[in-house]
Design a protein around this motif. Structure first.
Motif, PDB file in Angstrom:
ATOM      1  N   LEU A 287      43.825  37.966  -1.037  1.00 27.25           N
ATOM      2  CA  LEU A 287      43.740  38.811   0.164  1.00 27.25           C
ATOM      3  C   LEU A 287      43.449  38.021   1.427  1.00 27.25           C
TER       4      LEU A 287
ATOM      5  N   ASN B 252      39.812  38.697  -3.720  1.00 26.53           N
ATOM      6  CA  ASN B 252      39.407  38.907  -2.326  1.00 26.53           C
ATOM      7  C   ASN B 252      38.865  37.605  -1.733  1.00 26.53           C
ATOM      8  N   HIS B 253      39.779  36.634  -1.590  1.00 32.05           N
ATOM      9  CA  HIS B 253      39.375  35.323  -1.078  1.00 32.05           C
ATOM     10  C   HIS B 253      40.617  34.605  -0.563  1.00 32.05           C
TER      11      HIS B 253
ATOM     12  N   ASP C  78      32.098  39.538  -0.271  1.00 31.81           N
ATOM     13  CA  ASP C  78      33.500  39.779   0.049  1.00 31.81           C
ATOM     14  C   ASP C  78      33.729  40.024   1.536  1.00 31.81           C
TER      15      ASP C  78
ATOM     16  N   LYS D 143      33.673  34.891   3.917  1.00 34.38           N
ATOM     17  CA  LYS D 143      34.909  34.142   3.644  1.00 34.38           C
ATOM     18  C   LYS D 143      35.052  32.979   4.625  1.00 34.38           C
TER      19      LYS D 143
END
Length: 334
Positions: A14, A174-175, A265, A270
């Motif tokens: 993502l 999600n990274h 997340d 991030k």
């Protein structure tokens, strides 16, 4: 549920898909930083190989660190740059595992290598007369090799445990990159064993090396404070300052990520992870060469092509035939 064939599994990274403009800015920033990483670290590796003045333990380990940073960043930055500009952010199972394994190997190795470099500084400051004997060429090679072997086996263990998990449809990470914990959380089975091994790996390869680094610098500080000469204390602090800065940036970012109570997340976390993965390898060669006369001299010789000449009118460019301790005037090993 039955596990899907590896060749049929694809993951979606993502990143910051919800902020496409930010991703375009990050593409430019990360591309520039990656080029700086390649240039800076490659230059340090070449200098430590070519210049006899840098054939001492500190630069031997620095060369290993630079080589490691090149491989670490190359394992994920090129694909991350492509994903920044692409709407389709898919990555195959095999590529994801390779990316995860290589980056995990390099991260684990760097933690051990920083502790080894702290030990080198400890011996240099606290046992100067025995430094050439203790930090022999054989021991330096053995400690560097041990760092790489430990990092490899830690990654191999985690990777084998991860790829044996069944994946049953959940495929969104999600990274920006394939990260170990995010990867195993997609499995449709109990992952307690994976979480325990990851936690043990963090203790062994993050906090244990940090503890050894802190102990080394406690002894170093105690020794430095007993030096009568202000100039001697200044030289001692100077020879350790680059390593302290690198350790502070490296571990400071990691500890911030672990201690931050916000969601892992979140976009902010991030970006912190991105800082750890990209900015730190870029800063390492800059920090080690900023005020380093030996590196400056080696760079001049590289630019002027003086490695092939045994004589030079410029004393700065003279070949280095002896090795002097960075703090105390004693010779080091050949």
């Amino acid at each position: 549920m039955e596990r899907t064939n590896w060749t049929e599994i694809e993951f979606i990274l993502l990143g910051l898909s919800e902020y496409p403009r930010v991703e375009k800015v990050l593409f430019v920033v990360c591309l520039v930083m990656y080029l700086v990483i390649l240039l800076g670290n490659s230059t340090l590796v070449i200098l430590t190989l070519l210049d006899s003045c840098l054939h001492i333990p500190m630069y031997f380990f620095l060369g290993n660190l630079s080589f490691l940073d090149i491989w670490y960043t190359s394992s994920f930055i090129p694909s991350m740059l492509i994903h920044f500009l692409s709407k389709k952010k898919n990555i195959s199972f095999t590529r994801c595992v390779v990316q995860m394994s290589v980056s995990y190997t390099m991260g684990s190795t760097e933690c051990v290598l920083l502790a080894v470099m702290a030990y080198d500084r400890f011996v240099a400051i606290c046992k100067p007369l025995r430094y050439p004997i203790i930090m022999s060429k054989a021991l330096c090679i053995q400690m560097a090799a041990l760092s790489w072997v430990l990092g490899f086996f830690n990654s191999l263990t985690e990777t084998i445990l991860a790829i044996r998990l069944p994946f049953c449809g959940k495929n969104i990470i999600n990274h920006f990159v394939c990260e170990m914990l995010a990867f195993v959380k997609l499995a449709c089975t109990d992952i307690s064993l994976n979480e325990i091994t990851i936690m043990l790996g963090n203790v062994i390869f993050l906090f244990l090396p940090l503890l050894l680094i802190c102990i080394s610098y406690i002894f170093i500080l105690s020794t430095v404070l007993r030096i009568n000469s202000a100039e001697g204390r200044k030289k001692a602090f100077s020879t350790c300052s680059a390593h302290i800065t690198v350790v502070t940036v490296f571990y400071g970012t990691i500890l911030f990520m672990y201690m931050n109570p916000k969601s892992k997340d979140s976009a902010f976390n991030k970006l912190i992870a991105l800082f750890y993965g990209v900015v730190t390898p870029m800063l390492n060669p800059i920090i080690y060469s900023l005020r380093n006369k030996e590196v400056h001299g080696a760079m001049r010789k590289l630019i002027f092509g003086d490695y092939l000449s045994e004589k030079s009118s410029n004393p700065v460019l003279q070949p280095c035939n002896s090795y002097i301790h960075p703090v105390f005037p004693i010779p080091l090993f050949h």
